[in-house]
Design an enzyme around this catalytic site. Structure first.
Site, PDB file in Angstrom:
ATOM      1  N   ASN A 116       4.692  -5.259  13.351  1.00  0.00           N
ATOM      2  CA  ASN A 116       6.024  -5.030  12.772  1.00  0.00           C
ATOM      3  C   ASN A 116       6.126  -3.537  12.498  1.00  0.00           C
ATOM      4  O   ASN A 116       5.538  -3.049  11.542  1.00  0.00           O
ATOM      5  CB  ASN A 116       6.152  -5.853  11.481  1.00  0.00           C
ATOM      6  CG  ASN A 116       7.410  -5.533  10.712  1.00  0.00           C
ATOM      7  OD1 ASN A 116       8.320  -4.895  11.227  1.00  0.00           O
ATOM      8  ND2 ASN A 116       7.466  -5.990   9.467  1.00  0.00           N
ATOM      9  N   LYS A 172       8.656  -1.897  11.554  1.00  0.00           N
ATOM     10  CA  LYS A 172       9.602  -1.561  10.479  1.00  0.00           C
ATOM     11  C   LYS A 172      10.490  -0.401  10.927  1.00  0.00           C
ATOM     12  O   LYS A 172      10.796  -0.314  12.112  1.00  0.00           O
ATOM     13  CB  LYS A 172       8.843  -1.266   9.177  1.00  0.00           C
ATOM     14  CG  LYS A 172       7.844  -2.378   8.839  1.00  0.00           C
ATOM     15  CD  LYS A 172       7.259  -2.291   7.468  1.00  0.00           C
ATOM     16  CE  LYS A 172       6.302  -3.454   7.259  1.00  0.00           C
ATOM     17  NZ  LYS A 172       5.779  -3.509   5.899  1.00  0.00           N
ATOM     18  N   HIS A 199      11.798 -11.251   6.188  1.00  0.00           N
ATOM     19  CA  HIS A 199      10.722 -10.372   5.690  1.00  0.00           C
ATOM     20  C   HIS A 199      11.049  -9.985   4.245  1.00  0.00           C
ATOM     21  O   HIS A 199      12.221  -9.829   3.884  1.00  0.00           O
ATOM     22  CB  HIS A 199      10.619  -9.134   6.579  1.00  0.00           C
ATOM     23  CG  HIS A 199       9.414  -8.302   6.269  1.00  0.00           C
ATOM     24  ND1 HIS A 199       9.365  -7.454   5.186  1.00  0.00           N
ATOM     25  CD2 HIS A 199       8.206  -8.221   6.868  1.00  0.00           C
ATOM     26  CE1 HIS A 199       8.167  -6.876   5.149  1.00  0.00           C
ATOM     27  NE2 HIS A 199       7.444  -7.327   6.142  1.00  0.00           N
ATOM     28  N   GLU A 244      10.960  -7.293   2.770  1.00  0.00           N
ATOM     29  CA  GLU A 244      11.764  -6.067   2.639  1.00  0.00           C
ATOM     30  C   GLU A 244      13.245  -6.364   2.879  1.00  0.00           C
ATOM     31  O   GLU A 244      14.115  -5.719   2.284  1.00  0.00           O
ATOM     32  CB  GLU A 244      11.217  -4.986   3.589  1.00  0.00           C
ATOM     33  CG  GLU A 244       9.884  -4.456   3.069  1.00  0.00           C
ATOM     34  CD  GLU A 244       8.930  -3.949   4.133  1.00  0.00           C
ATOM     35  OE1 GLU A 244       9.350  -3.711   5.271  1.00  0.00           O
ATOM     36  OE2 GLU A 244       7.727  -3.802   3.805  1.00  0.00           O
ATOM     37  N   GLU A 274       3.117 -13.740   3.767  1.00  0.00           N
ATOM     38  CA  GLU A 274       2.887 -12.346   3.402  1.00  0.00           C
ATOM     39  C   GLU A 274       3.072 -12.180   1.898  1.00  0.00           C
ATOM     40  O   GLU A 274       4.209 -12.054   1.421  1.00  0.00           O
ATOM     41  CB  GLU A 274       3.881 -11.427   4.126  1.00  0.00           C
ATOM     42  CG  GLU A 274       3.780 -11.462   5.631  1.00  0.00           C
ATOM     43  CD  GLU A 274       4.345 -10.193   6.244  1.00  0.00           C
ATOM     44  OE1 GLU A 274       3.587  -9.507   6.934  1.00  0.00           O
ATOM     45  OE2 GLU A 274       5.510  -9.886   6.019  1.00  0.00           O
ATOM     46  N   GLY A 296       1.568  -3.255   2.600  1.00  0.00           N
ATOM     47  CA  GLY A 296       1.535  -1.800   2.536  1.00  0.00           C
ATOM     48  C   GLY A 296       0.768  -1.228   1.358  1.00  0.00           C
ATOM     49  O   GLY A 296       0.871  -0.042   1.056  1.00  0.00           O
ATOM     50  N   SER A 319      -1.529  -5.781   4.645  1.00  0.00           N
ATOM     51  CA  SER A 319      -2.717  -4.913   4.705  1.00  0.00           C
ATOM     52  C   SER A 319      -3.807  -5.439   5.637  1.00  0.00           C
ATOM     53  O   SER A 319      -4.998  -5.224   5.390  1.00  0.00           O
ATOM     54  CB  SER A 319      -3.268  -4.653   3.300  1.00  0.00           C
ATOM     55  OG  SER A 319      -2.289  -3.974   2.517  1.00  0.00           O
TER      56      SER A 319
HETATM   57  P1  PGA Z   1       1.324  -3.989   6.259  1.00  0.00           P
HETATM   58  O1  PGA Z   1       2.747  -4.736   6.448  1.00  0.00           O
HETATM   59  O2  PGA Z   1       0.418  -4.493   7.342  1.00  0.00           O
HETATM   60  O3  PGA Z   1       1.647  -2.526   6.402  1.00  0.00           O
HETATM   61  O4  PGA Z   1       0.813  -4.360   4.904  1.00  0.00           O
HETATM   62  C1  PGA Z   1       2.802  -6.083   6.825  1.00  0.00           C
HETATM   63  C2  PGA Z   1       4.247  -6.517   6.955  1.00  0.00           C
HETATM   64  O5  PGA Z   1       5.068  -6.153   6.106  1.00  0.00           O
HETATM   65  O6  PGA Z   1       4.610  -7.246   7.900  1.00  0.00           O
END
Ligand code: PGA
Length: 251
Positions: free
Chosen positions: A12, A14, A97, A99, A167, A173, A212
């Site tokens: 992803n 983003k 997601h 976000e 998640e 992140g 992560s």
């Molecule tokens: P990350 O993000 O691997 O940077 O923690 C995962 C995601 O939001 O899909």
């Protein structure tokens, strides 16, 4: 892993990636092995999707979007529809997601409607769920995820058109990852929920872990029961990291 399920390693990106980043798509595509035991996917920003699909070509690397509107077309300035994503050669779309849920106020009903739009366009929806830190600390993680699953997954879901991504919001992140025991318990819970609702079809739905995930922890996490792949943010931006995670999929 789950027997009889082909794992999915999904990146992803983003809101990251200008044209130069297509080099990473090319490198990932070159790193794909034809007979691989897993499926690999990169969900690019909308602006790169078409070119990424062209670069992925016949390598086996799949390209996806990161969100879609619930309608197929219309007066929705700035939005991208599921048929538009399919039209440029992408085959997956992430919906719900955290976000999107936070930045755009999307709720479970929105996520379900977007998933339906994805199905109608022939896309596979990656439906994201996960608790916040406060919810986990309050002992409510499973209850929250159950509610999200019930509201976000449409009745029409099948193992072909739906992937679930667990998640934990606090792991995205941050470099923080739940314990293997906590991941295993949540994935077993999600499996039980979808088996109860979809029967044998639920037993075959892929359940990804995200948050992560990186080369150094991938082998361990990907070998946990009912973890059928990963959804990877930061570590999907570099081909070398992404391919290292692909290489960690248990044989
Ligand atoms: P990350 O993000 O691997 O940077 O923690 C995962 C995601 O939001 O899909």
């Amino acid at each position: 892993m789950t027997p009889n399920i082909k794992p999915l390693i999904a990146g992803n990106w983003k809101m990251n990636g200008l044209s130069a980043q297509l080099e990473e798509i090319i490198a990932i595509a070159q790193g794909m092995s034809a007979s691989s035991a897993y499926e690999a996917l990169i969900c690019t920003p909308a602006t790169l999707m078409e070119r990424a699909a062209v670069e992925a070509g016949e390598s086996g690397l799949k390209i996806g979007g990161q969100d879609c509107h619930q309608n197929a077309s219309g007066a929705h300035t700035g939005d991208v529809s599921a048929p538009m994503i399919a039209d440029v050669g992408a085959s997956f779309v992430i919906v719900g997601h955290s976000e999107r849920r936070t930045d755009h106020g999307e709720n479970d009903a929105d996520v379900s409607a977007k998933s339906m739009a994805a199905y109608e366009a022939g896309l596979c929806a990656i439906i994201c769920v996960g608790e916040t830190r406060e919810e986990r600390e309050a002992g409510k993680a499973m209850e929250i995820v159950s509610t999200q699953l019930a509201g976000s997954i449409p009745d029409d879901a099948t193992p072909q058109n739906t992937v679930i991504a667990y998640e934990p919001v606090w792991a995205i992140g941050t470099g923080l990852v739940p314990s293997n025991e906590d991941i295993e318990a949540m994935h077993a819970h999600i499996r039980a929920v979808v088996e109860k609702r979809f029967g044998g079809e639920g037993a075959l739905m892929r359940i990804l872990y995200g948050g992560s995930l990186k080369p150094s922890n991938a082998a361990e996490i990907l070998s946990i029961n009912n973890v059928d792949g990963g959804l990877i943010g930061g570590a999907s931006l570099k081909a070398s990291d992404f391919l290292a995670i692909c290489g960690a999929v248990p044989a």
